[in-house]
Design an enzyme around this catalytic site. Sequence first.
Site, PDB file in Angstrom:
ATOM      1  N   GLY A   1     -79.927  38.822  28.069  1.00 23.62           N
ATOM      2  CA  GLY A   1     -80.595  39.666  27.098  1.00 23.62           C
ATOM      3  C   GLY A   1     -81.637  40.549  27.745  1.00 23.62           C
ATOM      4  O   GLY A   1     -82.217  40.199  28.773  1.00 23.62           O
TER       5      GLY A   1
ATOM      6  N   GLY B   1     -85.432  42.453  27.582  1.00 26.72           N
ATOM      7  CA  GLY B   1     -86.732  41.921  27.190  1.00 26.72           C
ATOM      8  C   GLY B   1     -87.355  41.052  28.268  1.00 26.72           C
ATOM      9  O   GLY B   1     -88.480  40.572  28.100  1.00 26.72           O
ATOM     10  N   HIS B   2     -86.624  40.842  29.375  1.00 28.43           N
ATOM     11  CA  HIS B   2     -87.145  40.036  30.484  1.00 28.43           C
ATOM     12  C   HIS B   2     -87.425  40.901  31.711  1.00 28.43           C
ATOM     13  O   HIS B   2     -87.538  40.381  32.826  1.00 28.43           O
ATOM     14  CB  HIS B   2     -86.152  38.935  30.856  1.00 28.43           C
ATOM     15  CG  HIS B   2     -85.712  38.094  29.712  1.00 28.43           C
ATOM     16  ND1 HIS B   2     -86.594  37.335  28.984  1.00 28.43           N
ATOM     17  CD2 HIS B   2     -84.491  37.889  29.157  1.00 28.43           C
ATOM     18  CE1 HIS B   2     -85.919  36.695  28.024  1.00 28.43           C
ATOM     19  NE2 HIS B   2     -84.642  37.019  28.107  1.00 28.43           N
TER      20      HIS B   2
ATOM     21  N   LYS C   1     -77.713  32.513  33.875  1.00 23.65           N
ATOM     22  CA  LYS C   1     -78.778  31.658  33.342  1.00 23.65           C
ATOM     23  C   LYS C   1     -78.171  30.756  32.273  1.00 23.65           C
ATOM     24  O   LYS C   1     -77.334  31.188  31.476  1.00 23.65           O
ATOM     25  CB  LYS C   1     -79.900  32.505  32.729  1.00 23.65           C
ATOM     26  CG  LYS C   1     -80.588  33.420  33.742  1.00 23.65           C
ATOM     27  CD  LYS C   1     -81.912  33.972  33.240  1.00 23.65           C
ATOM     28  CE  LYS C   1     -81.829  34.741  31.946  1.00 23.65           C
ATOM     29  NZ  LYS C   1     -80.914  35.897  31.979  1.00 23.65           N
TER      30      LYS C   1
ATOM     31  N   ASP D   1     -74.552  33.204  27.101  1.00 22.32           N
ATOM     32  CA  ASP D   1     -74.305  33.771  28.428  1.00 22.32           C
ATOM     33  C   ASP D   1     -73.148  33.053  29.114  1.00 22.32           C
ATOM     34  O   ASP D   1     -72.261  33.677  29.700  1.00 22.32           O
ATOM     35  CB  ASP D   1     -75.562  33.645  29.313  1.00 22.32           C
ATOM     36  CG  ASP D   1     -76.714  34.523  28.852  1.00 22.32           C
ATOM     37  OD1 ASP D   1     -76.771  34.848  27.648  1.00 22.32           O
ATOM     38  OD2 ASP D   1     -77.567  34.879  29.675  1.00 22.32           O
TER      39      ASP D   1
ATOM     40  N   HIS E   1     -87.394  32.984  25.523  1.00 20.57           N
ATOM     41  CA  HIS E   1     -87.147  33.669  24.253  1.00 20.57           C
ATOM     42  C   HIS E   1     -88.045  33.107  23.168  1.00 20.57           C
ATOM     43  O   HIS E   1     -87.806  33.302  21.980  1.00 20.57           O
ATOM     44  CB  HIS E   1     -85.687  33.500  23.823  1.00 20.57           C
ATOM     45  CG  HIS E   1     -84.715  33.760  24.907  1.00 20.57           C
ATOM     46  ND1 HIS E   1     -84.198  32.755  25.697  1.00 20.57           N
ATOM     47  CD2 HIS E   1     -84.199  34.910  25.375  1.00 20.57           C
ATOM     48  CE1 HIS E   1     -83.389  33.297  26.598  1.00 20.57           C
ATOM     49  NE2 HIS E   1     -83.375  34.606  26.432  1.00 20.57           N
TER      50      HIS E   1
END
Lengths: 332, 332
Positions: free
Chosen positions: B53, B55-56, B104, B109, B218
């Site tokens: 995702g 946002g990291h 990860k 994922d 998250h």
Amino acid sequence: MKKLINAPETAVDEELAGMVAAHGDLIRVIEPNVVVRVDAPRQGKVGVISGGGSGHEPMHGGYVGMGMLDAACPGAVFTSPVPDQMLAATAAVNGGAGVLHIIKNYTGDIMNFELAAEMARAEGIEVSSVVIADDVAVKDSLYTAGRRGVGGTVLAEKIVGAAAEAGADLATVTALCQKVQDNVRSMGMALTSCTVPAAGKPTFELGEDEMEIGIGIHGEPGRTRMKLATADEITEMLALPILDDLPFKRGDSVLAFVNGMGGTPLMELYIVFNKLAQILKGRSVTIGRSFVGNWITSLEMAGCSITLLRLDDELTRLWDAPVKTPALRWGI
Amino acid sequence: MKKLINAPETAVDEELAGMVAAHGDLIRVIEPNVVVRVDAPRQGKVGVISGGGSGHEPMHGGYVGMGMLDAACPGAVFTSPVPDQMLAATAAVNGGAGVLHIIKNYTGDIMNFELAAEMARAEGIEVSSVVIADDVAVKDSLYTAGRRGVGGTVLAEKIVGAAAEAGADLATVTALCQKVQDNVRSMGMALTSCTVPAAGKPTFELGEDEMEIGIGIHGEPGRTRMKLATADEITEMLALPILDDLPFKRGDSVLAFVNGMGGTPLMELYIVFNKLAQILKGRSVTIGRSFVGNWITSLEMAGCSITLLRLDDELTRLWDAPVKTPALRWGI
């Protein structure tokens, strides 16, 4: 106040101890709180130092090392360092070729660096200084006569540090720093305030639907407080005054620097960069080099600033030159 | 919600366009949203890809380039990329020597990378995969069977990328990635939540005097929610479970990685590093390499994580090897 600290009064000391623990191959810390390049002084090399309040990390301590600063003087958070720190830094990096002080334009910094320069000269050290005042947002400010020194400082430290590393003399290094100042412009904005640890509460208040355009890196008032806008609108509000001020012209090549204030995700900085690239293209200004990240911050403030530096071959070459510091490293 | 965005639904696309505008010398973006090293595919080189995702950031797109990842698949914020992205990435970096998927450990994922690997194999591309699951905080989690993959992923990408760059074959690169996973442990904490743009409100609520120990990247629940503590106490709460888990032993040398969750000033990360160094010294564990900064984030979350990787000569050499990506660059 939610912070990863033990106590406000020990935060800077513990930070510096942590920096030495992490980067002891690059820096050491001497009393009174001066970050010094581990191999300073280097005989025959011009020393380059800077300093200012803490809370803007990685500036300046994170930029001490090969190809950038020889020493940095961190004050308390958002507070000018004292002349004794600047004198100690100057003496620690003096290799007999003189020392340049790069000073951000804040009244306290100017006063204390001037005093330190006088004391250093009394000890036989040649000192020159250049004041960085690149923020186009306001003419005078809360802590400033004239424009504030902001993002352009990081670029000056990198470029001037490279020239000093390559053996340039004090007059050359000083003139180069002034050349950076003459060709760099910045402006910033905030979505949120930040909290100085010793104060324990936000420096200023911003409504849930408000932002401040032209903010200073200590939360000084900017040009206008207004309702939230889109990233594209905000980017225009920052970029257009910068472009018009120098002015940057068709055919110019620039180093485009989008900076986070500390609490803004990288995703958002790239969204700003995307719009900035469109604006520059519309003005026929070329992006020669890019720099995106949290490089001159205001603790955990959310927001960003834009800095544009007009490049020529000399500045580009010095920007690209090897650097090895805790925060910035390439080419080595 | 205060963010420098134009709209939640265009944020990732605009971010990627900004990355290309800033770093077009290093990366390009192909459909459907895959960040690819500009010179991929390289004939005879094992391709290394990752994804997850958004946002990291800078993970993973910021780590695409020479000596690290060949491609990255960014999903929507905190959402797994789709198999088509992973397949496109795999095909784009296939130089005939096979492709490693660094995954990860999150259920989505894993599932999507497995599907993509099957599709790639059907196209005649050799694919191997390694799952990173380094978070000691919880056994199973909101989106995970088994431990979550966190900070160790960044270290795996750097080390494995260096080996692939140097010409190691797929079996060697895969075994090396597993070796990193076997020797790395992490744990994180949050002072504040973050806000996913499409949600428009904080992912979770934390009281003004509360923190969450063992948080996921998250915002998944951790081990315990408790009253705020000092930086030293927090560092112990993170470091001791990590040290005991592997376990790290007297005489070990480690890469000590203190990571910011996105909204935490560098000053605070160094305060944590300072205490971590004391704890390691007390256990006679040597800090062989240090890594401090916002390298695997959770949007604007305030907090930090600690990752320790047990080093040997091979891992140290590969960590030190040249890298040139948007976010990480040294030696070149």
